[in-house]
Write a protein that holds these residues in place. Structure first.
Motif, PDB file in Angstrom:
ATOM      1  N   LEU A   1       0.911  -1.216  -0.108  1.00 40.33           N
ATOM      2  CA  LEU A   1      -0.273   0.066  -0.085  1.00 40.33           C
ATOM      3  C   LEU A   1       0.992   1.340   0.054  1.00 40.33           C
ATOM      4  O   LEU A   1       0.406   2.397  -0.279  1.00 40.33           O
ATOM      5  N   ASP A   2       2.066   1.123   0.289  1.00 39.70           N
ATOM      6  CA  ASP A   2       3.185   2.047   0.448  1.00 39.70           C
ATOM      7  C   ASP A   2       2.441   3.409   1.143  1.00 39.70           C
ATOM      8  O   ASP A   2       2.648   4.651   0.757  1.00 39.70           O
ATOM      9  N   HIS A   3       2.087   3.153   2.276  1.00 40.61           N
ATOM     10  CA  HIS A   3       1.882   4.350   3.245  1.00 40.61           C
ATOM     11  C   HIS A   3       1.735   3.691   4.593  1.00 40.61           C
ATOM     12  O   HIS A   3       1.460   2.394   4.803  1.00 40.61           O
ATOM     13  N   PRO A   4       1.956   4.560   5.715  1.00 37.51           N
ATOM     14  CA  PRO A   4       1.506   4.132   6.967  1.00 37.51           C
ATOM     15  C   PRO A   4       0.372   3.673   7.467  1.00 37.51           C
ATOM     16  O   PRO A   4      -0.625   4.327   6.690  1.00 37.51           O
ATOM     17  N   LEU A   5       0.171   2.652   7.922  1.00 31.04           N
ATOM     18  CA  LEU A   5      -1.216   1.997   8.131  1.00 31.04           C
ATOM     19  C   LEU A   5      -2.170   2.543   9.055  1.00 31.04           C
ATOM     20  O   LEU A   5      -1.520   3.121  10.050  1.00 31.04           O
ATOM     21  N   THR A   6      -3.472   2.363   8.841  1.00 29.60           N
ATOM     22  CA  THR A   6      -4.341   2.556   9.880  1.00 29.60           C
ATOM     23  C   THR A   6      -4.882   1.216  10.227  1.00 29.60           C
ATOM     24  O   THR A   6      -5.492   0.547   9.436  1.00 29.60           O
ATOM     25  N   VAL A   7      -4.535   0.965  11.535  1.00 31.72           N
ATOM     26  CA  VAL A   7      -5.020  -0.429  11.967  1.00 31.72           C
ATOM     27  C   VAL A   7      -5.954  -0.345  13.129  1.00 31.72           C
ATOM     28  O   VAL A   7      -5.735   0.311  14.228  1.00 31.72           O
TER      29      VAL A   7
ATOM     30  N   ARG B   1       3.512   0.622  15.848  1.00 32.79           N
ATOM     31  CA  ARG B   1       3.596   2.447  16.365  1.00 32.79           C
ATOM     32  C   ARG B   1       5.246   2.620  15.920  1.00 32.79           C
ATOM     33  O   ARG B   1       5.314   3.564  15.371  1.00 32.79           O
ATOM     34  N   ASN B   2       5.890   1.852  16.208  1.00 29.05           N
ATOM     35  CA  ASN B   2       7.336   1.921  15.979  1.00 29.05           C
ATOM     36  C   ASN B   2       7.819   2.074  14.482  1.00 29.05           C
ATOM     37  O   ASN B   2       8.628   3.149  14.301  1.00 29.05           O
ATOM     38  N   LYS B   3       6.676   1.662  13.524  1.00 28.13           N
ATOM     39  CA  LYS B   3       6.870   1.670  12.055  1.00 28.13           C
ATOM     40  C   LYS B   3       5.951   2.753  11.572  1.00 28.13           C
ATOM     41  O   LYS B   3       6.160   2.970  10.382  1.00 28.13           O
ATOM     42  N   GLY B   4       5.608   3.814  12.421  1.00 27.78           N
ATOM     43  CA  GLY B   4       4.608   4.734  11.918  1.00 27.78           C
ATOM     44  C   GLY B   4       3.334   4.588  11.812  1.00 27.78           C
ATOM     45  O   GLY B   4       2.686   5.662  11.041  1.00 27.78           O
ATOM     46  N   ASP B   5       2.744   3.459  11.943  1.00 26.41           N
ATOM     47  CA  ASP B   5       1.549   3.099  11.836  1.00 26.41           C
ATOM     48  C   ASP B   5       0.659   3.902  12.858  1.00 26.41           C
ATOM     49  O   ASP B   5       1.094   4.059  13.765  1.00 26.41           O
ATOM     50  N   HIS B   6      -0.741   3.999  12.625  1.00 28.53           N
ATOM     51  CA  HIS B   6      -1.704   4.504  13.199  1.00 28.53           C
ATOM     52  C   HIS B   6      -2.745   3.415  13.967  1.00 28.53           C
ATOM     53  O   HIS B   6      -3.161   2.817  13.215  1.00 28.53           O
ATOM     54  N   VAL B   7      -2.460   3.172  15.287  1.00 27.84           N
ATOM     55  CA  VAL B   7      -3.140   2.115  15.875  1.00 27.84           C
ATOM     56  C   VAL B   7      -4.432   2.598  16.789  1.00 27.84           C
ATOM     57  O   VAL B   7      -4.224   3.504  17.625  1.00 27.84           O
ATOM     58  N   TYR B   8      -5.357   2.092  16.384  1.00 30.88           N
ATOM     59  CA  TYR B   8      -6.876   2.365  17.230  1.00 30.88           C
ATOM     60  C   TYR B   8      -7.221   1.357  17.978  1.00 30.88           C
ATOM     61  O   TYR B   8      -7.348   0.143  17.572  1.00 30.88           O
ATOM     62  N   ILE B   9      -7.716   1.685  19.251  1.00 31.65           N
ATOM     63  CA  ILE B   9      -8.348   0.533  19.998  1.00 31.65           C
ATOM     64  C   ILE B   9      -9.702   0.953  20.449  1.00 31.65           C
ATOM     65  O   ILE B   9     -10.069   2.165  20.298  1.00 31.65           O
ATOM     66  N   PRO B  10     -10.573  -0.044  20.575  1.00 32.51           N
ATOM     67  CA  PRO B  10     -12.022   0.129  20.702  1.00 32.51           C
ATOM     68  C   PRO B  10     -12.446   0.753  22.322  1.00 32.51           C
ATOM     69  O   PRO B  10     -11.643   0.489  23.165  1.00 32.51           O
ATOM     70  N   LEU B  11     -13.293   1.709  22.109  1.00 31.32           N
ATOM     71  CA  LEU B  11     -14.426   1.865  23.194  1.00 31.32           C
ATOM     72  C   LEU B  11     -15.558   1.333  23.309  1.00 31.32           C
ATOM     73  O   LEU B  11     -16.202   1.768  22.168  1.00 31.32           O
ATOM     74  N   THR B  12     -16.049   0.391  23.992  1.00 30.19           N
ATOM     75  CA  THR B  12     -17.406  -0.199  23.934  1.00 30.19           C
ATOM     76  C   THR B  12     -18.398   0.749  24.592  1.00 30.19           C
ATOM     77  O   THR B  12     -18.243   1.230  25.674  1.00 30.19           O
TER      78      THR B  12
END
Length: 231
Positions: free
Chosen positions: A54-60, A80-91
């Protein structure tokens, strides 16, 4: 365990869910640590493949481990160390929904309604940005090689997947090719990946049409590219 479609699946699903939850609660700490480390190590190159194509920082979209679930945090830290954006859930139990909040060094965490750590001070990822989602790490109780998944029972991920498909229906579909020279699989983004113990991989999970399926299964011994159709 056989599944009888004509009789409905609630009892069968519930029995299977109860059995495997009991087994997961009995996992020894050493086994949990070893299996978590191996699964994360196997999952990292898969997500690296996706990022490269995909050649871009990922949204995970990811999650915090609960009790004896495999520990996903080494994988999330690598992303995160590789520049990706990590999202976690709020229920949100009032409407059985989830919102997604970025996990970073300044994210405050609190114990949610199910005893799972959840974010408390970060604005959610808005629905108009859901088309940017590249990878979803999907928890579950049982899985099969066709991509079937049995969740915890409340249906949070199935509902979110349905909403995501509606919002993303007008987006251009992007695919990535995973695997190696021996086995390749075309996956549409967002790619759904699950980390699991080897004993959570069973012959067949009872599924309904609205249930969320998984593209890639990763346990301590193997990477499984599921054989189900892309949806």
């Amino acid at each position: 365990m056989e599944y009888n479609q004509q009789q409905g699946d609630y009892t069968t699903k519930q029995q299977l869910r109860t059995l495997l939850k009991q087994r997961r609660r009995a996992v020894a700490t050493h086994h949990w640590e070893v299996a978590s480390s191996k699964a994360c190590s196997l999952a990292i190159p898969i997500i690296d493949q996706i990022r490269c194509q995909l050649d871009h920082p990922l949204t995970v979209l990811a999650y915090m481990p609960f009790a004896s679930e495999l520990d996903t945090r080494p994988l999330l830290t690598d992303l995160r160390n590789k520049g990706d954006h990590v999202y976690i859930p709020l229920t949100h139990r009032e409407d059985v929904s989830m919102t997604w909040h970025e996990w970073h060094d300044h994210t405050s965490m609190k114990q949610g309604a199910f005893g799972i750590l959840e974010p408390s001070n970060v604005a959610p990822l808005q629905a108009e940005s859901w088309g940017k989602i590249d990878v979803i790490l999907v928890p579950g109780v049982a899985f099969d090689r066709q991509g079937g998944r049995l969740g915890m029972g409340a249906g949070y991920y199935d509902r979110f997947w349905s909403q995501l498909c509606e919002v993303s229906s007008l987006e251009a579909i992007t695919t990535v090719e995973l695997g190696d020279e021996h086995l390749k699989k075309q996956c549409s983004r967002p790619v759904r990946i699950s980390l699991l113990y080897n004993w959570q991989l069973i012959e067949a999970v009872p599924m309904e049409s609205h249930d969320m399926r998984v593209d890639v299964l990763v346990h301590e011994d193997e990477i499984v590219y599921t054989t189900g159709q892309m949806d």
